[in-house]
Design a protein around this motif. Structure first.
Motif, PDB file in Angstrom:
ATOM      1  N   ILE A 100      46.676  48.116  40.220  1.00 30.65           N
ATOM      2  CA  ILE A 100      45.643  48.976  40.821  1.00 30.65           C
ATOM      3  C   ILE A 100      45.308  50.171  39.923  1.00 30.65           C
ATOM      4  O   ILE A 100      44.572  51.074  40.325  1.00 30.65           O
ATOM      5  CB  ILE A 100      46.076  49.489  42.220  1.00 30.65           C
ATOM      6  N   ASN A 112      43.370  50.874  37.616  1.00 30.90           N
ATOM      7  CA  ASN A 112      41.985  51.280  37.363  1.00 30.90           C
ATOM      8  C   ASN A 112      41.077  51.175  38.585  1.00 30.90           C
ATOM      9  O   ASN A 112      39.856  51.270  38.456  1.00 30.90           O
ATOM     10  CB  ASN A 112      41.416  50.451  36.203  1.00 30.90           C
ATOM     11  N   LEU A 113      41.673  51.009  39.747  1.00 30.66           N
ATOM     12  CA  LEU A 113      40.846  50.914  40.958  1.00 30.66           C
ATOM     13  C   LEU A 113      40.417  52.302  41.440  1.00 30.66           C
ATOM     14  O   LEU A 113      41.081  53.307  41.178  1.00 30.66           O
ATOM     15  CB  LEU A 113      41.621  50.229  42.087  1.00 30.66           C
ATOM     16  N   SER A 114      39.318  52.342  42.201  1.00 23.60           N
ATOM     17  CA  SER A 114      38.863  53.590  42.821  1.00 23.60           C
ATOM     18  C   SER A 114      39.837  53.995  43.927  1.00 23.60           C
ATOM     19  O   SER A 114      40.632  53.172  44.405  1.00 23.60           O
ATOM     20  CB  SER A 114      37.481  53.377  43.442  1.00 23.60           C
ATOM     21  N   ALA A 151      39.314  51.789  46.935  1.00 26.39           N
ATOM     22  CA  ALA A 151      39.935  50.460  46.807  1.00 26.39           C
ATOM     23  C   ALA A 151      41.447  50.544  47.015  1.00 26.39           C
ATOM     24  O   ALA A 151      42.058  49.630  47.572  1.00 26.39           O
ATOM     25  CB  ALA A 151      39.614  49.871  45.442  1.00 26.39           C
ATOM     26  N   ARG A 152      42.042  51.650  46.598  1.00 27.76           N
ATOM     27  CA  ARG A 152      43.493  51.801  46.786  1.00 27.76           C
ATOM     28  C   ARG A 152      43.814  51.973  48.273  1.00 27.76           C
ATOM     29  O   ARG A 152      44.810  51.447  48.770  1.00 27.76           O
ATOM     30  CB  ARG A 152      44.025  53.002  45.991  1.00 27.76           C
TER      31      ARG A 152
END
Ligand code: ATP
Length: 235
Positions: free
Chosen positions: A66, A68-70, A73-74
């Protein structure tokens, strides 16, 4: 494994705040992160939820990368955060504050989420129509914890939940955190300068100093560790 942080490095301009931090949190555990002011506890938590972008390292949630997730999104992946400093919305009601916690990820099921948190925090139900600013410090901390549960997370990151609270209230906050894990099976990663209460509550803990993990282990053995006893337990 619920959460795995590998070799995390964070820099704020010239200042390097984290120097290769490794943390693992198993499903169903309460894991503590203790260390003095400025050691990097908040930076670690903020990197996991995505407020801070690491220079290096990997963050895995249930095995999924995760890093590089926003933030959104997390949260949808099941992570929620209780930020430090009891950040309520003072001129929203208690219930409106709670609803803010379900905006991302769980808006369609906000009624069920409200019922879930009111069941855990009956006092907040009684006070649901008051402004958050009308609550005591301890109640505001409960509100921030409850708000973090409104997205129905699998993992809650709790940052310094007891700073400035009376000892009796500190115990109440930790009792509810334990209850959330024991009864609701929610995994907890909790940063606190108060080593004693963390080690009493957590299964395992990490000690961070100057952006590096200097000790880790199960809570019972850390309680007896000479560094912990002399530096963190005020003996
Ligand atoms: P506290 O208990 O005060 O929250 P902490 O262990 O959470 O301490 P951090 O807040 O993560 O520590 O801070 C780690 C280091 O990074 C400190 O030297 C701090 O001054 C610095 N730092 C934190 N946030 C920033 C920022 N936004 N910009 C620059 N430096 C920062």
């Amino acid at each position: 494994m619920m959460l795995s942080v590998k070799n995390l490095e964070v820099r704020y301009g010239k200042l390097k705040a984290l120097w290769g931090v490794n943390v693992d949190v198993n499903k169903g555990e309460i894991v503590g992160l203790i260390g003095p002011n400025g050691a990097g506890k908040t930076t670690t938590i903020n990197s996991i939820i995505g407020f801070v972008k690491p220079e290096k390292g990997i963050i895995l949630m249930e095995g999924r990368d995760i890093t590089n997730l926003s933030i959104t999104a997390r949260i949808k992946a099941g992570i929620s955060v209780v930020p430090e400093g009891r950040k309520v919305f003072p001129y929203l009601t208690v219930e409106e504050n709670l609803l803010m916690g379900s905006v991302v990820g769980n808006w369609n099921r906000r009624k069920e989420a409200l019922e879930f948190v009111y069941n855990l925090f009956p006092r907040l139900k009684e006070r649901r129509k008051l402004f958050a600013s009308q609550l005591s410090g301890g109640e505001q901390q409960m509100l921030v914890i409850a708000r973090a549960l409104m997205s129905r997370p699998k993992l809650v990151l709790v940052d310094e939940p007891t700073l400035g609270l009376a000892p009796k209230i500190v115990d109440q906050v930790y009792d509810i955190i334990k209850k959330i894990r024991d009864e609701e099976k929610i995994t907890i990663f909790i940063a606190d300068q108060n080593a004693e209460i963390v080690l009493k509550t957590a299964d395992r803990a990490y000690v961070i100093e100057n952006g590096k993990i200097v000790l880790e282990g199960d809570a019972a053995s850390l309680m007896r560790n000479p560094l912990i006893v002399t530096t963190y337990l005020g003996v």
